[in-house]
Structure formats: structure tokens, C-alpha cells
Design an enzyme around this catalytic site. Structure first.
Site, mmCIF file in Angstrom:
data_model
loop_
_atom_site.group_PDB
_atom_site.id
_atom_site.type_symbol
_atom_site.label_atom_id
_atom_site.label_comp_id
_atom_site.label_asym_id
_atom_site.label_seq_id
_atom_site.Cartn_x
_atom_site.Cartn_y
_atom_site.Cartn_z
ATOM 1 N N SER A 205 12.505 -28.400 66.684
ATOM 2 C CA SER A 205 11.597 -28.710 65.584
ATOM 3 C C SER A 205 12.214 -28.286 64.258
ATOM 4 O O SER A 205 13.299 -28.734 63.915
ATOM 5 C CB SER A 205 10.234 -28.067 65.815
ATOM 6 O OG SER A 205 9.267 -28.628 64.954
ATOM 7 N N ASP A 480 6.644 -37.725 70.742
ATOM 8 C CA ASP A 480 6.517 -36.538 69.902
ATOM 9 C C ASP A 480 5.929 -36.964 68.557
ATOM 10 O O ASP A 480 6.472 -37.854 67.895
ATOM 11 C CB ASP A 480 7.910 -35.925 69.702
ATOM 12 C CG ASP A 480 7.888 -34.634 68.896
ATOM 13 O OD1 ASP A 480 6.811 -34.251 68.391
ATOM 14 O OD2 ASP A 480 8.961 -34.014 68.773
#
Length: 552
Positions: A205, A480
Site C-alpha cells: 500500500s 483492490d
């Protein structure tokens, strides 16, 4: 037993189990309302409880006898400001896995960037996750490196605007570079610093973007890097986050969310209906409509909490969807009817007709959010009182990632820019509403002023969607919600997947799915086993070409 793990993803159910969630978990998608949710989840904690509790390793027979701590805290001295002539320093924390290290073997150092949370939350990846997997395969050393300002790597006495001025991309990258070039590991006489030893930099991330950036900024130190769900594209309006959820969720649930959003927006535009719809959700005393709808968006964060490993993953999103379809008065036959069908409508005072899923939605919000409020709903869920965002103590950990959002990263959650576009969030979720927390929480300091809007150019100048380098792997999840900000975004050009520049998309994967792992990777689901196998292959191939500077 496996290590208990504090989820990196947004775990938003306000129960006792949520008390370990970091400030970033809430701020990631919810701005000022996220601060409120964080407070509710953490109400009653000790003043210094922003520091996570260490997960405990226990023996296999479940006898509750604790094993010796295999990963004790280690410390490395860093300057607070790498770019000024100052003697001020702080201690940066890290942890080391030497299970597979053999002196003189030439094995790599696998370093995992802790990102925007306490590094203790990453220790499971040192034990059974990606760091252990790659260290075992390569005979290397595994490291978790805590990010400055997070966990216990805190260089300041409080989180005021001035004291946060060293929390930025350049300073954090310089921390990692200095660590790689100068660290000496306890109990190891061998010099394992970069560039004489191959260092493989991993992150997920925000930390995934940092991994990619480290390869670009410090190519002489970072031999290889793996950016998992790396958000290398910073943006102001991040409306695509919800668009991924809308398209990937069960279609029936997505239709209910779309219908609810349109119905509530319409009712909020009718004066006599506005108070009624707010009261239905237990929020009739919430003064501002945008605060109201921001509470309603909160369960959508459950999507990001999905993880393939049920031991650490969340099923809350699916439970939320199921709750929406709970039959009214036991009449299960209407559940199969299309959303908005006449037989699904509940007739309410004022000639208001609502699909029964909206009533279920209201009950869900009351049970899981409003019920946690011990004062007034305005105190708990209002975001227009500037004074409620000015506390700067070290227990106010929400101020950290939010500061990074407000200064360099953006990612403000909004509705789609086209009002005709299908949506599962209210049109009242605007950039102005989502970003106002930056002006509220960070008044101008003597030495630093938060810009009117974050300088996302500082991030995107490092490569944006097109970021690439030899021995830089890009790994993302198909569903995602952060994929639109990664090199696998629909806005980005497609690439060839090669050993030198891997470019991989995990089918049905959510957020940094490759970071999680099992002791025995053959027990992992097929797609996870496949990506771990591919990662081992390309890292091993990279290492074959390594030559220390000055070697023949």
C-alpha cells in the site's frame, strides 16, 4: 499458533476488537469522520495506548506457555532532519529474523517497510508472511523497519503542526537509505550493509509506493524492490475507490447500495423528509447532512478488510450485505424481488415509501455505530467543530497519516464527478467536505504551514502510474479498491510481465494479498501459492546477477 495480526486494512466495526486499529485505518478513507470513528473505537484506552501490544507467540500444543520473544525490539539512531545541520536524533525501531542466515553465504537482506502504522503490526510478516517466505527461500535475513513517527519511532514530544514537519516522503526515504548503508545487526559480525549486500525492499500500500520510490531514489542501495498494492499515483479526488467496490461486490448488494444512496440523497432534499430519514438511522440530531451521509458510508470500508487467510481476514462486508436483505416481519419471499419492487416497499408516515433494505441499513448503523456513542450524536459524528481536532498529544495517532494525506498524498474520498454515474456513496461526499479536516486539524505553525491542497506532484514526479526500474516488481490485487492508484490502474498503460520487471495482478485479490502467508505455503490457496512461487523465482533470478561494488 499463528501470530494475531492487527489488520493493515480498514477494520471499521466499532467494537472492543477494533481497539487495536491504528489511526491510519480510519483516516485512510473517511477524513474527519474517520477521526470520529477512531475515537469511538479507542474510547477508554490508556493515554499511552497508541503503542500496539506485541502479539504473543505460543507453543503448538496450546498450553498457553509463552515462547521466548524471537523478535525483540532493536534500535537505530537517525537524524530528525536529514537535510539540515542539526545534531537532533531519534531512535528508529526494527525487528530481525535470522532463522535462515548463514555467515558468509551471501544471502540478501529482505526489509519490509512498516508504513503508516506501528511496526509491531508487521511482525507477523516476519514470522509467517512474505519476509519469512523470501528469507527462507534465499537464505537471507528478514527485517521489519518501523516508519518514523509511528509506533515507538517518535522523534518529537507532540504531534503539533510544527513537530510534524519532518514527516514527509523525503525524510522517510532518507531514513531507509541511511539504515541500509550503516546498520550493524546484533550478534552478526559480518558487514551486511548496502550496496555490498543485496537488499530487497518490500512494502504494501503506502509502503508499497515507498518500496517503488526507494528503488528510484536510491538505486545504488536498493538492489531489488517489490511494490505490493503500491499507490504510486497520488490524487486529490479518490472516487474510484468506491467504484471498485461497486463493480466487484455481489451485484444484488451493489444494487441495494445504489438504490439506498439515490433514495437518501432525494429525501435529504425534501425538508419534511430530511429529519425523518435521519431519525430512522438514529442520527436526527446530527446538524449537517454531509456528516450524516459520511457515517452511512462507513461499512464500505469492510471491503478492504478482506484477506484470503480467514485467521486474519474480515467477512464483515458480506455480513453487512446479508443484513441489508434480512426479511421484514419474516417475509422471506420478497428478498428475491428486484430492489424497489412495490412488494419490497415499506410505507412510512408522510407518504414515504422505502425499500426494506434501507430500513435494515438504518438498523445496522444504529446497532454498530450509533450505539457506541456515549454522548450526543453531534459530539460523536459531527465534524464542523474545529476545536475537536486540535489535540496534539502522542495519543492522537490519527494525526500522523492524515498529515501525510494533507501535505503530499491526497486520496480524499468523494462521489463520482459525473452526477449521472452510478454510485454507492452520496453526492454530498465532495472534495471540499473530505479535505476540510486538513484546515481544521493543522493550524499554521511557526515553522510549517499545511498547503491548501496536498502537493501530490511530490509523489507523482517519482514515476506515477509509469514508475518502473529493473528489479522493481509491481504486484496488485484485481479487486483492490486502491488499484486505481497503482500501476495496474485502468488509467495506466499495460506492461509486459518479465523476470527483470515483474508486473503481476492477483485474480480476486484485494489489498497486498501477497504479504500474508502460511508456515507451509503449500497450504495456501492456489492463487496465493502461485504468486509466492513466482516471487521466489524472480528474486532468486535477481540475486544471480548481484555483484558487490568493486568485485570482479
Amino acid at each position: 499458533m499463528r501470530l494475531a495480526i492487527a489488520l493493515f486494512s480498514s477494520t471499521l466495526l466499532l467494537t472492543a476488537n477494533a481497539a487495536s486499529a491504528s489511526g491510519a485505518d480510519y483516516i485512510r478513507a473517511y477524513g474527519a469522520q474517520g477521526v470520529n470513528l477512531w475515537r469511538l473505537a479507542n474510547q477508554g484506552r490508556e493515554k499511552d495506548s497508541h503503542v500496539s501490544q506485541r502479539p504473543v507467540l505460543v507453543v503448538q500444543d496450546n498450553s498457553n506457555i509463552e515462547e521466548p520473544n524471537e523478535f525483540p525490539d532493536q534500535w537505530f539512531t537517525q537524524p530528525i532532519d536529514h537535510f539540515a545541520n542539526s545534531s537532533d536524533t531519534f531512535k528508529q525501531r526494527y525487528w530481525i529474523n535470522t532463522r535462515h542466515y548463514t555467515p558468509g553465504s551471501g544471502g540478501p537482506v529482505i526489509v519490509l517497510d512498516g508504513g503508516e502504522t506501528s511496526g509491531e503490526d508487521r511482525i507477523p510478516f516476519l514470522d509467517t508472511g512474505i519476509v519469512e517466505i523470501l528469507a527462507r527461500a534465499t537464505g537471507g535475513i528478514g527485517i521489519v523497519l518501523e516508519h518514523r513517527y509511528y509506533g515507538k519511532s517518535i522523534p518529537v514530544s507532540d504531534f503539533s503542526t510544527d513537530n510534524l514537519r519532518w514527516l514527509n516522503n523525503d525524510q522517510a526515504a532518507a531514513d531507509s537509505a541511511r539504515f541500509m548503508a550503516k546498520v550493524t545487526f546484533p550478534g552478526i559480525d559480518e558487514d551486511l550493509t548496502a550496496p555490498n549486500t543485496p537488499w530487497i525492499y518490500y512494502g504494501g500500500s503506502y509502503a508499497g509506493a515507498r518500496a517503488a520510490h526507494m528503488k528510484v531514489l536510491y538505486p545504488d542501495l536498493v538492489y531489488g524492490a517489490i511494490a505490493s498494492s503500491g499507490v504510486t499515483h497520488a490524487t486529490l479526488s479518490n472516487w474510484e475507490y468506491y467504484e471498485i467496490i461497486r463493480n466487484a461486490a455481489d451485484p444484488t448488494c451493489a444494487r441495494k447500495l445504489e438504490h439506498t444512496t439515490l433514495a437518501i440523497d432525494a429525501l435529504l432534499g425534501v425538508p419534511f423528509a430530511k429529519r425523518f430519514i435521519k431519525s430512522l438511522f438514529g442520527l436526527e440530531d446530527l446538524a449537517h447532512d454531509d456528516d450524516f451521509i459520511s457515517v452511512l458510508e462507513s461499512p464500505l470500508g469492510y471491503w478492504q478488510a478482506k484477506v484470503w487467510d480467514p485467521a486474519v481476514g474480515s467477512t464483515k462486508f458480506d455480513q453487512f450485505c446479508a443484513f441489508l436483505d434480512k426479511p421484514i416481519l419474516g417475509n422471506g419471499s420478497v428478498s428475491s424481488l428486484p430492489v424497489g419492487h412495490e412488494d419490497r416497499l415499506v410505507h412510512l408516515p408522510g407518504d414515504i415509501k422505502l425499500d426494506f433494505s434501507i430500513l435494515n441499513y438504518a438498523q445496522y448503523i444504529k446497532e454498530n455505530y450509533v450505539s457506541q456513542c456515549k454522548t450526543s450524536v453531534e459530539d460523536c459524528f459531527g465534524t464542523y467543530n474545529d476545536s475537536s481536532f486540535l489535540a496534539t498529544g502522542l495519543d492522537q495517532e490519527w494525526r500522523l497519516w492524515l498529515f501525510q494525506v494533507c501535505t503530499e498524498w491526497g486520496f480524499f474520498s468523494t462521489a463520482p464527478p459525473d452526477p449521472a454515474h452510478p454510485r454507492i456513496v452520496s453526492k454530498l461526499l465532495t472534495l471540499e467536505y473530505s479535505s476540510k479536516i486538513c484546515r481544521q486539524a493543522y493550524p499554521a505553525g511557526k515553522y510549517f504551514i499545511v498547503p491548501p491542497m496536498p502537493n501530490i506532484t511530490a509523489v507523482n514526479a517519482l514515476g506515477d502510474f509509469a514508475i518502473s526500474a529493473d528489479r522493481l516488481a509491481i504486484i496488485d490485487g484485481e479487486v483492490d479498491p486502491w488499484r486505481p492508484c497503482t500501476p495496474h490502474s485502468d488509467y495506466a498503460a499495460d506492461r509486459e510481465d518479465t523476470i527483470l520487471q515483474p508486473f503481476k495482478l492477483i485474480p480476486n485479490g484485494v489489498h497486498h494479498y501477497d504479504e500474508y502467508g502460511l508456515k507451509n505455503i503449500s497450504d495456501e490457496p492456489v492463487e496465493i501459492r502461485k504468486i509466492h512461487g513466482e516471487m521466489i523465482v524472480f528474486v532468486m533470478e535477481w540475486l544471480k546477477a548481484f555483484k558487490a561494488p568493486g568485485s570482479r
